[in-house]
Design an enzyme around this catalytic site. Sequence first.
Site, short mmCIF file in Angstrom:
data_model
loop_
_atom_site.label_atom_id
_atom_site.label_comp_id
_atom_site.label_asym_id
_atom_site.label_seq_id
_atom_site.Cartn_x
_atom_site.Cartn_y
_atom_site.Cartn_z
NE ARG A 39 -31.30 -10.21 -29.78
CZ ARG A 39 -30.53 -10.82 -30.73
NH1 ARG A 39 -29.39 -10.73 -30.88
NH2 ARG A 39 -31.16 -12.01 -31.20
CB THR A 40 -35.50 -11.16 -24.43
OG1 THR A 40 -35.80 -10.18 -25.60
CG2 THR A 40 -36.53 -10.51 -23.20
NE ARG A 46 -39.72 -13.61 -26.40
CZ ARG A 46 -38.30 -12.77 -27.07
NH1 ARG A 46 -37.71 -13.76 -27.96
NH2 ARG A 46 -37.89 -11.62 -27.01
CG HIS A 96 -40.24 -7.43 -26.94
ND1 HIS A 96 -39.83 -7.42 -25.69
CD2 HIS A 96 -39.19 -8.00 -27.79
CE1 HIS A 96 -38.58 -8.36 -25.80
NE2 HIS A 96 -38.31 -8.53 -26.85
CE LYS A 141 -44.12 -34.12 -17.85
NZ LYS A 141 -43.97 -34.29 -16.43
N1 CP Z 1 -34.85 -8.40 -29.26
C1 CP Z 1 -35.34 -9.71 -28.95
O1 CP Z 1 -36.16 -9.77 -28.60
O2 CP Z 1 -34.03 -10.53 -29.24
P1 CP Z 1 -34.39 -12.00 -28.84
O3 CP Z 1 -35.65 -12.57 -29.91
O4 CP Z 1 -33.27 -12.61 -29.41
O5 CP Z 1 -34.65 -12.06 -27.54
#
Ligand code: CP
Length: 303
Positions: free
Chosen positions: A51-52, A101, A129, A80
């Site tokens: 999603r993100t 991320r 998040h 590396k």
């Molecule tokens: N909600 C969320 O962070 O989903 P993903 O891990 O799929 O990005």
Amino acid sequence: MRHLIDIKDFSVEEIHRILDLADQMQAAPERYRETQRGRILATLFFEPSTRTRLSFESAMLSLGGSVLGFATADSSSTAKGESLTDTIRTVSCYCDIIAMRHPKEGAPLAGSFKSEVPIINAGDGGHNHPTQTLTDLMTIRREKGRLDSLTVGLCGDLKFGRTVHSLIAAMSRYPGVRFVLISPPELRVPEYVLSGLAARGIPYEEVESMEQVMGDLDILYMTRVQKERFFNEADYIRLKDTYILDTDKMKKARPDLRVLHPLPRVNEIAVQVDLDPRAVYFKQVKNGRYVRMALITRLLEER
Ligand code: CP
């Protein structure tokens, strides 16, 4: 230059401006189709995501911009031995904004010190998040018509759940919000989050039984027990199915309850619950695209 590392980097007023813009973008996406033409978003994902990452990419493409990036650390020069800060310094020469991320808490903050462009924290370990929280706030505001005076239940892995920590930080700024924290003792909300609530006199209770509190809640925020955060597989197996929201439990809830989940789900919500109009987690997914369009727009405007 503004970054978004922690949801508290934005004031309540700034968050509302982003949510308002996201609503406008969802109502008339064609008006914004060319607004970021020529600009580039880099998505640097050192941890898995559906999603993100894809909502960020969809958001930038919907604004007329372009995207580049990688979805796994082992397809970048990190494999590396390149340091995170060198990677960020390099990528920031190729783009206008970065969504990142990383499994290590604080990695996006460290990256922001070396970046020439805005950094967005797209999830750092079990810490924060903030863009999921913008999505959650947009969903709650649309579904309930307000962000204040709500009883918010959070259920599952409240210890490692970064979406939980960021949502508590955001919702605790609204008057009349009360938290019901539903978890096994091993997965309680971290002490630093609880002491922050206590210091500000924000009401919360910790419980183990979901059934006991179902009828009290305006919002039920379900979360996955995250296998990837456990050191010991036996503990994960023991705890993973502690809470399963099913149609029988939904019968105990208010007619105006809304069930959210950041997703992905494993077993914690039975698929039959998807048919209940109070389950809004797939609406939440859709909102994530528009709120990220609004966020990208605001951060690039500020630049
Ligand atoms: N909600 C969320 O962070 O989903 P993903 O891990 O799929 O990005």
